[in-house]
Design a protein around this motif. Structure first.
Motif, PDB file in Angstrom:
ATOM      1  N   LEU A  19       0.826  -0.989   0.307  1.00  0.00           N
ATOM      2  CA  LEU A  19      -0.091   0.027  -0.193  1.00  0.00           C
ATOM      3  C   LEU A  19       1.022   1.610   0.071  1.00  0.00           C
ATOM      4  O   LEU A  19       0.327   2.473  -0.717  1.00  0.00           O
ATOM      5  N   ASP A  20       1.864   1.225   0.577  1.00  0.00           N
ATOM      6  CA  ASP A  20       3.306   2.078   0.946  1.00  0.00           C
ATOM      7  C   ASP A  20       3.092   2.121  -1.315  1.00  0.00           C
ATOM      8  O   ASP A  20       4.323   3.705  -1.177  1.00  0.00           O
ATOM      9  N   VAL A  21       3.368   1.983  -1.614  1.00  0.00           N
ATOM     10  CA  VAL A  21       4.209   1.939  -2.742  1.00  0.00           C
ATOM     11  C   VAL A  21       3.168   1.972  -4.427  1.00  0.00           C
ATOM     12  O   VAL A  21       3.326   2.610  -5.509  1.00  0.00           O
ATOM     13  N   LEU A  22       1.889   2.135  -3.638  1.00  0.00           N
ATOM     14  CA  LEU A  22       0.834   1.774  -4.004  1.00  0.00           C
ATOM     15  C   LEU A  22       0.313   3.862  -4.627  1.00  0.00           C
ATOM     16  O   LEU A  22       0.188   3.936  -3.772  1.00  0.00           O
ATOM     17  N   PRO A  23       0.315   4.494  -6.024  1.00  0.00           N
ATOM     18  CA  PRO A  23      -0.676   5.901  -5.779  1.00  0.00           C
ATOM     19  C   PRO A  23      -2.250   5.787  -5.311  1.00  0.00           C
ATOM     20  O   PRO A  23      -3.039   5.941  -5.824  1.00  0.00           O
ATOM     21  N   ILE A  24      -2.373   5.464  -3.558  1.00  0.00           N
ATOM     22  CA  ILE A  24      -3.407   4.848  -3.497  1.00  0.00           C
ATOM     23  C   ILE A  24      -4.699   6.692  -4.024  1.00  0.00           C
ATOM     24  O   ILE A  24      -5.934   6.185  -4.164  1.00  0.00           O
ATOM     25  N   ASP A  25      -4.353   7.796  -3.164  1.00  0.00           N
ATOM     26  CA  ASP A  25      -4.807   8.974  -3.104  1.00  0.00           C
ATOM     27  C   ASP A  25      -5.497   9.158  -4.714  1.00  0.00           C
ATOM     28  O   ASP A  25      -6.558   9.191  -4.246  1.00  0.00           O
ATOM     29  N   SER A 162      -3.196  -2.969 -14.129  1.00  0.00           N
ATOM     30  CA  SER A 162      -1.678  -2.984 -13.341  1.00  0.00           C
ATOM     31  C   SER A 162      -1.419  -4.078 -12.328  1.00  0.00           C
ATOM     32  O   SER A 162      -2.416  -5.394 -12.007  1.00  0.00           O
ATOM     33  N   VAL A 163      -0.440  -4.151 -11.776  1.00  0.00           N
ATOM     34  CA  VAL A 163      -0.183  -5.558 -11.625  1.00  0.00           C
ATOM     35  C   VAL A 163       1.447  -5.007  -9.580  1.00  0.00           C
ATOM     36  O   VAL A 163       1.786  -4.457  -9.918  1.00  0.00           O
ATOM     37  N   ALA A 164       0.533  -5.687  -8.538  1.00  0.00           N
ATOM     38  CA  ALA A 164       1.394  -5.327  -7.671  1.00  0.00           C
ATOM     39  C   ALA A 164       1.474  -6.930  -6.840  1.00  0.00           C
ATOM     40  O   ALA A 164       1.075  -7.186  -6.619  1.00  0.00           O
ATOM     41  N   THR A 165       3.287  -6.380  -6.485  1.00  0.00           N
ATOM     42  CA  THR A 165       3.349  -7.968  -5.865  1.00  0.00           C
ATOM     43  C   THR A 165       4.319  -7.374  -5.368  1.00  0.00           C
ATOM     44  O   THR A 165       5.388  -6.614  -4.873  1.00  0.00           O
ATOM     45  N   PRO A 166       4.699  -7.930  -3.549  1.00  0.00           N
ATOM     46  CA  PRO A 166       5.898  -7.887  -3.061  1.00  0.00           C
ATOM     47  C   PRO A 166       7.541  -7.899  -3.606  1.00  0.00           C
ATOM     48  O   PRO A 166       7.996  -6.986  -2.891  1.00  0.00           O
ATOM     49  N   ILE A 167       7.191  -9.067  -4.200  1.00  0.00           N
ATOM     50  CA  ILE A 167       8.587  -9.313  -4.660  1.00  0.00           C
ATOM     51  C   ILE A 167       8.650 -10.204  -6.248  1.00  0.00           C
ATOM     52  O   ILE A 167       7.957 -10.879  -5.908  1.00  0.00           O
ATOM     53  N   LEU A 168       9.665 -10.327  -6.769  1.00  0.00           N
ATOM     54  CA  LEU A 168       9.740 -10.640  -7.749  1.00  0.00           C
ATOM     55  C   LEU A 168      11.281 -10.612  -8.852  1.00  0.00           C
ATOM     56  O   LEU A 168      12.425  -9.498  -8.042  1.00  0.00           O
ATOM     57  N   PRO A 169      11.395 -12.093  -9.175  1.00  0.00           N
ATOM     58  CA  PRO A 169      12.546 -10.807  -9.795  1.00  0.00           C
ATOM     59  C   PRO A 169      13.091 -10.262 -11.102  1.00  0.00           C
ATOM     60  O   PRO A 169      12.086 -10.202 -11.654  1.00  0.00           O
ATOM     61  N   THR A 170      14.518  -9.678 -11.266  1.00  0.00           N
ATOM     62  CA  THR A 170      14.559  -8.698 -11.853  1.00  0.00           C
ATOM     63  C   THR A 170      13.789  -9.128 -13.244  1.00  0.00           C
ATOM     64  O   THR A 170      13.634  -8.366 -14.393  1.00  0.00           O
ATOM     65  N   ALA A 171      14.478  -9.942 -13.584  1.00  0.00           N
ATOM     66  CA  ALA A 171      14.079 -10.693 -14.902  1.00  0.00           C
ATOM     67  C   ALA A 171      12.268 -11.108 -15.873  1.00  0.00           C
ATOM     68  O   ALA A 171      12.415 -10.470 -16.882  1.00  0.00           O
ATOM     69  N   SER A 172      10.879 -10.680 -15.115  1.00  0.00           N
ATOM     70  CA  SER A 172      10.211 -11.204 -14.889  1.00  0.00           C
ATOM     71  C   SER A 172      10.080  -9.582 -14.925  1.00  0.00           C
ATOM     72  O   SER A 172       8.578  -9.278 -15.701  1.00  0.00           O
ATOM     73  N   ALA A 180       1.002  -5.498 -19.252  1.00  0.00           N
ATOM     74  CA  ALA A 180       0.564  -4.249 -18.187  1.00  0.00           C
ATOM     75  C   ALA A 180       0.685  -2.528 -18.314  1.00  0.00           C
ATOM     76  O   ALA A 180       1.812  -2.287 -18.975  1.00  0.00           O
ATOM     77  N   ASP A 181      -0.526  -1.692 -18.144  1.00  0.00           N
ATOM     78  CA  ASP A 181       0.245  -0.275 -17.814  1.00  0.00           C
ATOM     79  C   ASP A 181       0.903  -0.182 -16.685  1.00  0.00           C
ATOM     80  O   ASP A 181       1.732   0.993 -17.032  1.00  0.00           O
ATOM     81  N   ASP A 182       0.452  -0.745 -15.431  1.00  0.00           N
ATOM     82  CA  ASP A 182       1.713  -0.384 -13.892  1.00  0.00           C
ATOM     83  C   ASP A 182       2.174  -1.540 -13.628  1.00  0.00           C
ATOM     84  O   ASP A 182       1.398  -2.481 -13.334  1.00  0.00           O
ATOM     85  N   LEU A 183       3.570  -1.847 -13.146  1.00  0.00           N
ATOM     86  CA  LEU A 183       3.691  -2.481 -11.518  1.00  0.00           C
ATOM     87  C   LEU A 183       4.169  -1.812 -10.726  1.00  0.00           C
ATOM     88  O   LEU A 183       5.323  -1.375 -10.895  1.00  0.00           O
ATOM     89  N   TYR A 184       3.904  -2.400  -9.969  1.00  0.00           N
ATOM     90  CA  TYR A 184       4.157  -1.827  -8.251  1.00  0.00           C
ATOM     91  C   TYR A 184       4.653  -3.117  -7.696  1.00  0.00           C
ATOM     92  O   TYR A 184       4.126  -4.247  -7.825  1.00  0.00           O
ATOM     93  N   PHE A 185       5.938  -2.765  -7.086  1.00  0.00           N
ATOM     94  CA  PHE A 185       6.743  -3.826  -5.978  1.00  0.00           C
ATOM     95  C   PHE A 185       7.453  -3.270  -5.365  1.00  0.00           C
ATOM     96  O   PHE A 185       7.823  -2.346  -4.947  1.00  0.00           O
ATOM     97  N   ILE A 186       7.742  -3.805  -3.848  1.00  0.00           N
ATOM     98  CA  ILE A 186       9.001  -3.280  -3.057  1.00  0.00           C
ATOM     99  C   ILE A 186      10.080  -4.303  -3.034  1.00  0.00           C
ATOM    100  O   ILE A 186      10.994  -3.378  -3.030  1.00  0.00           O
ATOM    101  N   LYS A 187      10.327  -5.114  -3.983  1.00  0.00           N
ATOM    102  CA  LYS A 187      12.110  -5.642  -3.664  1.00  0.00           C
ATOM    103  C   LYS A 187      12.240  -6.129  -5.318  1.00  0.00           C
ATOM    104  O   LYS A 187      11.240  -7.293  -5.596  1.00  0.00           O
ATOM    105  N   LYS A 188      13.138  -5.960  -5.808  1.00  0.00           N
ATOM    106  CA  LYS A 188      13.377  -6.725  -7.520  1.00  0.00           C
ATOM    107  C   LYS A 188      14.850  -7.907  -6.692  1.00  0.00           C
ATOM    108  O   LYS A 188      15.303  -7.076  -6.201  1.00  0.00           O
ATOM    109  N   LEU A 189      15.050  -9.036  -6.765  1.00  0.00           N
ATOM    110  CA  LEU A 189      16.093  -9.705  -7.378  1.00  0.00           C
ATOM    111  C   LEU A 189      16.584 -10.089  -8.733  1.00  0.00           C
ATOM    112  O   LEU A 189      16.441 -11.077  -8.981  1.00  0.00           O
ATOM    113  N   ASP A 190      17.680 -10.079  -8.546  1.00  0.00           N
ATOM    114  CA  ASP A 190      18.611 -10.419 -10.402  1.00  0.00           C
ATOM    115  C   ASP A 190      18.510 -12.931  -9.240  1.00  0.00           C
ATOM    116  O   ASP A 190      18.741 -12.760 -10.610  1.00  0.00           O
ATOM    117  N   HIS A 191      18.795 -12.466  -7.748  1.00  0.00           N
ATOM    118  CA  HIS A 191      19.124 -13.845  -7.986  1.00  0.00           C
ATOM    119  C   HIS A 191      17.749 -14.490  -7.223  1.00  0.00           C
ATOM    120  O   HIS A 191      18.002 -14.551  -5.657  1.00  0.00           O
TER     121      HIS A 191
END
Length: 216
Positions: A19-25, A162-172, A180-191
């Motif tokens: 919720l902190d990274v989504l443009p809620i307002d 739009s897509v929202a997920t806490p964590i995902l691989p950088t490759a995705s 998708a129109d927008d992608l929101y995430f907290i953490k991306k990881l190379d490995h």
């Protein structure tokens, strides 16, 4: 488990951090339908939908595995019979499209239809025409399920996706951003290891758990 690799205590905490990274307002200025792409994302979808004063739902899907290999995910079929294929794997294992489509049909009829019947009394996911759709999950692994859900929403003529997920691989990221129109995430990881590696507590959820969350 190495504690510095645990980014989220549980799904509820992950939802509030999302919720902190989504443009809620600005999102609240429009109506939203929040859809979970898995059982694991359903609690997160409910929390976000409540904040957005939106509807929430789940898109049922099942994975299709390679012949003689229950670990290797080669395709996903959704409740609208959208089949998304991992083309590189299918080519490298020389798996026929006939196998994938016949298996998808079987899984759809034997598993997905039953869940849709129980969860929505036989109704498939609501008409998404001209709706803003936010597809949510607890994390993205291969991205195949998320891509299948996005494509289903596109076919159902959603206004925006739009897509929202806490964590995902950088490759995705490029693959998802391409449709998708927008992608929101907290953490991306190379490995990227496995989604549950990054949660302190991530119990597996059953269909019955989803029903409880839905009614709760």
């Amino acid at each position: 488990m190495n504690s510095d690799k645990v980014y989220f205590k549980n799904r509820e905490v992950a939802a509030y951090r999302l919720l902190d990274v989504l443009p809620i307002d600005s999102m609240k200025l429009e109506d939203w339908t929040v859809i979970s792409s898995s059982y694991g994302g359903f609690e997160i979808a409910k929390i976000i939908a409540k904040t957005l004063n939106g509807k929430f739902d789940i898109m049922f899907s099942e994975k299709i595995y390679a012949p003689n290999n229950e670990e290797c995910e080669i395709a996903v079929v959704t409740e609208h019979e959208e089949v998304l294929i991992h083309e590189e794997l299918v080519k490298s294992f020389d798996i026929s499209l006939d196998y994938i489509y016949s298996k998808s049909k079987q899984v759809f009829e034997e598993s997905i239809v039953k869940k849709v019947n129980r969860f929505r009394h036989g109704e498939r996911i609501e008409k998404l025409e001209d709706k803003n759709v936010l597809i949510v999950d607890e994390g993205i692994n291969t991205g195949l399920t998320m891509m299948a859900c996005i494509k289903t929403a596109i076919n159902l003529k959603a206004k925006s996706i739009s897509v929202a997920t806490p964590i995902l691989p950088t490759a995705s990221i490029p693959t998802i951003e391409s449709i998708a129109d927008d992608l929101y995430f907290i953490k991306k990881l190379d490995h990227f290891v496995e989604i549950d590696f990054y949660y302190d507590s991530l119990e597996e959820l059953s269909f019955e758990d989803i029903e409880k969350i839905n009614k709760g």
